[in-house]
Each structure stands twice: as structure tokens, then as C-alpha cells.
Write a protein that holds these residues in place. Structure first.
Motif, PDB file in Angstrom:
ATOM      1  N   ALA A  49       0.811  -1.221   0.000  1.00 43.52           N
ATOM      2  CA  ALA A  49       0.000   0.000   0.000  1.00 43.52           C
ATOM      3  C   ALA A  49       0.843   1.269   0.000  1.00 43.52           C
ATOM      4  O   ALA A  49       0.297   2.371  -0.127  1.00 43.52           O
ATOM      5  N   LEU A  50       2.160   1.144   0.125  1.00 42.93           N
ATOM      6  CA  LEU A  50       3.030   2.313   0.030  1.00 42.93           C
ATOM      7  C   LEU A  50       3.070   2.885  -1.383  1.00 42.93           C
ATOM      8  O   LEU A  50       3.435   4.051  -1.570  1.00 42.93           O
ATOM      9  N   VAL A  51       2.721   2.070  -2.375  1.00 44.07           N
ATOM     10  CA  VAL A  51       2.740   2.530  -3.770  1.00 44.07           C
ATOM     11  C   VAL A  51       1.477   3.338  -4.037  1.00 44.07           C
ATOM     12  O   VAL A  51       0.366   2.828  -3.889  1.00 44.07           O
ATOM     13  N   PRO A  52       1.607   4.607  -4.412  1.00 39.60           N
ATOM     14  CA  PRO A  52       0.406   5.434  -4.643  1.00 39.60           C
ATOM     15  C   PRO A  52      -0.377   4.955  -5.856  1.00 39.60           C
ATOM     16  O   PRO A  52       0.174   4.430  -6.818  1.00 39.60           O
TER      17      PRO A  52
ATOM     18  N   PRO B 273      -9.889  -2.414   1.221  1.00 43.16           N
ATOM     19  CA  PRO B 273      -8.504  -2.100   0.828  1.00 43.16           C
ATOM     20  C   PRO B 273      -7.689  -1.604   2.013  1.00 43.16           C
ATOM     21  O   PRO B 273      -8.209  -1.001   2.953  1.00 43.16           O
ATOM     22  N   CYS B 274      -6.396  -1.884   1.950  1.00 44.01           N
ATOM     23  CA  CYS B 274      -5.483  -1.487   3.026  1.00 44.01           C
ATOM     24  C   CYS B 274      -5.036  -0.040   2.818  1.00 44.01           C
ATOM     25  O   CYS B 274      -4.778   0.392   1.695  1.00 44.01           O
ATOM     26  N   ARG B 275      -4.937   0.720   3.910  1.00 45.30           N
ATOM     27  CA  ARG B 275      -4.464   2.109   3.858  1.00 45.30           C
ATOM     28  C   ARG B 275      -3.319   2.279   4.852  1.00 45.30           C
ATOM     29  O   ARG B 275      -3.316   1.671   5.927  1.00 45.30           O
ATOM     30  N   VAL B 276      -2.338   3.106   4.477  1.00 45.69           N
ATOM     31  CA  VAL B 276      -1.218   3.379   5.383  1.00 45.69           C
ATOM     32  C   VAL B 276      -0.963   4.882   5.426  1.00 45.69           C
ATOM     33  O   VAL B 276      -1.243   5.606   4.471  1.00 45.69           O
ATOM     34  N   ASP B 277      -0.423   5.330   6.543  1.00 43.39           N
ATOM     35  CA  ASP B 277      -0.012   6.725   6.705  1.00 43.39           C
ATOM     36  C   ASP B 277       1.506   6.755   6.798  1.00 43.39           C
ATOM     37  O   ASP B 277       2.084   6.880   7.874  1.00 43.39           O
TER      38      ASP B 277
ATOM     39  N   LEU C  87       7.965  -0.284   6.533  1.00 40.69           N
ATOM     40  CA  LEU C  87       8.682   0.839   5.938  1.00 40.69           C
ATOM     41  C   LEU C  87       9.946   1.096   6.749  1.00 40.69           C
ATOM     42  O   LEU C  87       9.875   1.262   7.975  1.00 40.69           O
ATOM     43  N   ILE C  88      11.082   1.116   6.074  1.00 37.66           N
ATOM     44  CA  ILE C  88      12.350   1.442   6.722  1.00 37.66           C
ATOM     45  C   ILE C  88      12.427   2.963   6.859  1.00 37.66           C
ATOM     46  O   ILE C  88      12.511   3.674   5.861  1.00 37.66           O
TER      47      ILE C  88
END
Length: 507
Positions: free
Chosen positions: A147-150, A175-179, A265-266
Motif C-alpha cells: 500500500a506504500l505505492v500510490p 482495501p489497506c491504507r497506510v499513513d 517501511l524502513i
């Protein structure tokens, strides 16, 4: 009946879509997978068959042929299990074949039908987005990473039965969402603080210059003088990573299967410290289809090589390309792969084989001049040319051990970040990455500075590369002071960091 679903294949961080074509025909029961699969893909036959049955779905007792197209691209790993299973369900009418075409499927199947995580999902998601795909079904454990990919709708799948229910319209998977921006905003204190180090004022100054300009650094001193402590504090004074940089690093760690448990996320700059017995393949990248090595895993962070002369010669010479170009190219019979490797190299070494040369206390050095020369000559001239700062880290005296705490990493980091902002506004890169043309544009020397540099070039017998490295370091020193012009004092300080350019062990 024929059904087609989509998945992805990677070659390094590059990749392309793979069409999983499933044909179910009458005939003797069989199950064949073609399209240049490796052993893990061929074994998918048994996993998929058992997973479908144990999910309460029907496995056809017919002639099954699965083609992974394009057929000339080698397919590796278990990530095609889910796509093959969905293709079989679509070909037998158990799910809507048209609905399947809207998704890209990634994931390994257990015998019970659970969807297990796989490596490289972030890079696969980026490939899917580049090819115009908008919906991606991935294992639940990989959902936040993808989900990091816009622009992607990422659906976390726990089981094959759940995926089948979604494709039938009987079940909804949100759907998965991330901040991710929020994660980067959580700026935590570094694990190792520069204030812990007593004395070593010159070495800490060199560390700040290396961080500000992205310069490579060699620390030379006896055992116990603090070389490793200094190196481990460099990531704490580097500027925070941007979202784009964090995604770049995370792609590499995801591909190598090194993402920490529970993290997707690193957010901190990498620090890698391989042992001096490491092989060339472990540093550069290895395998039939090469995986990232320690150099690439240090991308946008720090690669620390302790006891530098003890590394095999091949390992040291393999550093040349990444230090110069910022990437690693690994050629194998199966593929030629390029990985990013914009690293800050920090290396440490003793002044002699016994480590006591010039310590001025305790036991005297027992090494002969010939032994010292042989020890230093394990480092080739071209490698030393690519290391901008050669810094002596002397043995501390007792009074220095009782010094008050020095500046914290947070204070130094603010100056480093300000200098980096100047560089990015000026050329779009840090000073260590300046091209020859950019160097001429930004390094304006006054008359005294030019005369000093010419004198050092002739006396020390510097190479053209070492000359340019001095200019880049001097530009960084000027940036730390906020000076638009590179003055003589900036050049003088940069020259003093080239101690190995004219080392004579007999002196």
C-alpha cells in the motif's frame, strides 16, 4: 476452458507483468506448469491442488496446463501460487473470470489454503502500478508494504477461500491504507549519541563533514581508540530520509527478505557492518539470479568495514564501481541485475599490523617498516582515491576520558541538515555526488585557496581524482559555515584529510 490472470516477475528491482494462462481440457488427469519455472514454481502444483481441496473448492480431475508468459523470462519463488489457484478456479467457472482480470495476484499458499507472505512485494506492487494496474491482491502480512505505492488498491488476503468469495461477490475485503508520511514524521532519537564519545574532536569534526557532504571516511587508529563508536554514530547525524528514499530502501530489504517483523517501511538510514571474512558475493550480491548484497543494503545509509585491510582483495576492489557510480551491476549466467548503492562508506583500520604504531604509551610497536608498508599497501591507490577523508583517531589520554559530554547528535544533525539543504538547492545532490561540470560551477576558489591547492597537488603527488575529492570536501566545509566561496582555510582543512596519499612507513 481458458482463463488468464495477472501476476508479476522481478529481475532485481525491475520487473514486468506475468500472464498466468490456465487451460482445463478433457483427457487424462495431469497438471503441467510451463514458461521457464524454477523448482519452487514447479512445486506449486502440489501446494495449489491441496490448497484448493482444503478450502472447500473443487479441483478439476482433467488435463491442466498452466503457462507463465512471457515464456523466456525465468519465474522464481512461490509468489505465483495464488495466481495459479485463482486461474484454475476461473477456468472451471468457480469464480468470475472477468472479475479476475481486474486484479494482480501475489502470494504463496499453504496446504490448508492460507495465503502466506512472500518477498519483494513492494517492488512487485511498483511494477504493477507502472503497467497501469490498479488492484492488487497480496498476503495479509504484505498488505501495508504494497500500500506504500500510490494509486493502488491493495486487498489483504488471508486465505484462498476469502479471495474466491470476493471474486464471486459474496465477501468484501476492505482495501489497506497506510499513513507513511506519519511514520516518517515520528523522528526518534538515535540509538547511539555522539555525546557519548569523549575527546576525538578532530574525528568528530570529520564525521560531521562526511555526513554533510555524503563523503566516504577512513578512520585510522589503535584498538580501543573509538573508531567503531564513531562509525556507529554516523547514521544518527545524517538528515532524515524522505518518503521516496524510505521506499527505495524498503524495496531492497523486502526483496532480500530482511524487513523487520511487524515493520513495512524502513524509516531510519541503514547501517551495515559485514565481518572481514565476508565473501565478494555477500558484499556485491549473489545467487543464480542475484539478490542484494551488503553494499546495496547500505543504500542511502552507511556501510561500515572494520579492519579494512583484512578484507579479501576482491572484496575491496568490488567497492570501486559503487563508490564511483552509485550502483552495483552483477552479471550471472541467468541475468544481469543492477541495484542502487549510493552509500557512505566508513572504514576503520589500525596504523600497523600490531596496532600500536604511534600510540605513545604502553607496549611499543613491534612491526618493521616493511610490515607496516605491506599492511597499508593492501589498500590500492584507486580505492584510497575514492575515500575522501582519511582521519587519524589517536589513543586518548586519561584527562580526555573525563571530559564533559560533547555536542549531541541532534545538534550536529541540525547543522548537517542545513548544509544538505544548501547542496540540494544548488545542484540537486550532495557534494560527494557532484559531476566534474558541477564541481567547476560550484567550487569558486579565491587566489590563495587556488595557490594552496596547487602546492599540495605537486608536493603530495595527488591524482586528478584526489584533487577533485579535496575540492568536494572543501565545498562541504564551506557549506557548513554558510560560505558561498571556498576559501583557503576550507581547502587547508580538506587537504589535511588526505594522510594516506603520501604515507611513508619509514618516517
Amino acid at each position: 476452458m481458458l482463463a488468464v490472470v495477472s501476476s508479476t516477475a522481478l529481475r532485481g528491482l525491475e520487473g514486468q507483468l506475468v500472464q498466468v494462462e490456465v487451460d482445463v481440457a478433457n483427457g487424462l488427469p495431469s497438471f503441467e506448469v510451463v514458461g521457464l519455472p524454477d523448482a519452487a514454481v514447479r512445486e506449486a502444483k502440489d501446494r495449489v491442488r491441496t490448497a484448493i481441496k482444503n478450502s472447500g473448492l473443487e479441483f478439476p480431475v482433467k488435463r491442466l496446463t498452466v503457462n507463465l508468459a512471457p515464456a523466456d523470462l525465468r519465474k522464481e519463488g512461490p509468489l505465483y501460487d495464488l495466481a495459479i489457484a485463482v486461474g484454475i478456479l476461473a477456468a472451471t467457472g468457480q469464480v468470475d473470470a472477468d472479475a479476475c482480470r481486474e486484479f494482480v495476484f501475489l502470494g504463496e499458499l499453504s496446504l490448508g489454503g492460507e495465503v502466506r507472505p512472500v518477498h519483494g512485494v513492494l517492488a512487485c506492487a511498483a511494477v504493477a502500478a507502472e503497467h497501469g494496474c490498479r488492484r492488487l491482491v497480496v498476503p495479509e502480512a504484505n498488505a501495508h508494504e504494497a500500500a506504500l505505492v500510490p494509486g493502488l488498491e491493495v486487498y489483504p488476503a488471508a486465505s484462498l477461500r476469502q479471495v474466491a468469495g470476493m471474486l464471486r461477490g459474496e465477501e468484501t475485503i476492505p482495501p489497506c491504507r497506510v499513513d507513511a508520511e506519519g511514520l516518517l514524521a515520528e523522528d526518534t532519537a538515535p540509538d547511539a549519541d555522539l555525546a557519548d564519545i569523549r575527546g576525538q574532536v578532530a574525528a568528530k569534526r570529520a564525521l560531521e563533514i562526511a555526513a554533510a557532504g555524503g563523503h566516504n571516511l577512513l578512520l585510522i587508529g589503535p584498538p580501543g581508540s573509538g573508531k567503531t563508536m564513531l562509525a556507529r554514530r554516523l547514521p544518527g547525524i545524517l538528515p532524515p530520509m524522505t518518503f521516496e528514499e524510505a521506499v527505495e530502501v524498503t524495496k531492497l530489504y523486502s526483496l532480500a527478505g530482511l524487513l523487520p517483523p511487524g515493520e513495512f517501511l524502513i524509516t531510519r538510514r541503514p547501517f551495515r557492518a559485514p565481518h572481514h571474512t565476508a565473501s565478494t558475493a555477500s558484499l556485491v550480491g549473489g545467487g543464480r539470479v542475484p539478490r542484494p548484497g551488503e553494499i546495496s543494503l547500505s543504500h542511502l545509509g552507511v556501510l561500515f568495514l572494520d579492519e579494512l585491510p583484512e578484507f579479501p582483495r576482491d572484496c575491496l576492489e568490488a567497492l570501486r564501481q559503487p563508490l564511483e557510480d552509485g550502483f552495483v551491476t552483477v552479471a550471472r549466467a541467468g541475468a544481469v541485475v543492477t541495484y542502487p548503492a549510493r552509500i557512505t562508506l566508513v572504514a576503520a583500520m589500525n596504523p600497523c599490523p600490531c596496532g600500536r604504531l604511534g600510540t605513545g604509551g604502553g607496549q611499543p610497536c613491534t612491526c618493521t617498516p616493511h610490515q607496516v608498508r605491506r599492511y597499508v599497501n593492501r589498500l590500492s591507490g584507486p580505492l584510497l582515491d575514492r575515500i575522501d577523508l582519511h582521519v587519524e583517531v589517536p589513543r586518548l589520554n586519561y584527562h580526555e576520558l573525563e571530559d564533559l559530554p560533547a555536542e549531541s547528535s541532534a545538534e550536529v544533525r541540525r547543522r548537517v541538515a542545513a548544509a544538505r539543504r544548501l547542496q540540494l538547492m544548488r545542484t540537486g545532490c550532495c557534494n560527494a555526488q557532484l559531476t566534474a561540470a558541477q564541481l567547476r560551477q560550484v567550487c569558486h576558489l579565491d587566489r590563495e585557496a587556488r595557490r594552496l591547492l596547487q602546492k599540495a597537488y605537486n608536493i603530495l603527488g595527488l591524482s586528478a581524482r584526489a584533487h577533485d575529492r579535496i575540492l568536494k570536501v572543501a565545498r562541504t566545509i564551506a557549506d557548513l559555515e554558510g560560505s558561498a566561496t571556498v576559501a583557503a582555510q576550507h581547502v587547508a582543512e580538506a587537504i589535511q584529510y588526505r594522510t594516506l596519499d603520501k604515507l611513508d612507513p619509514d618516517v
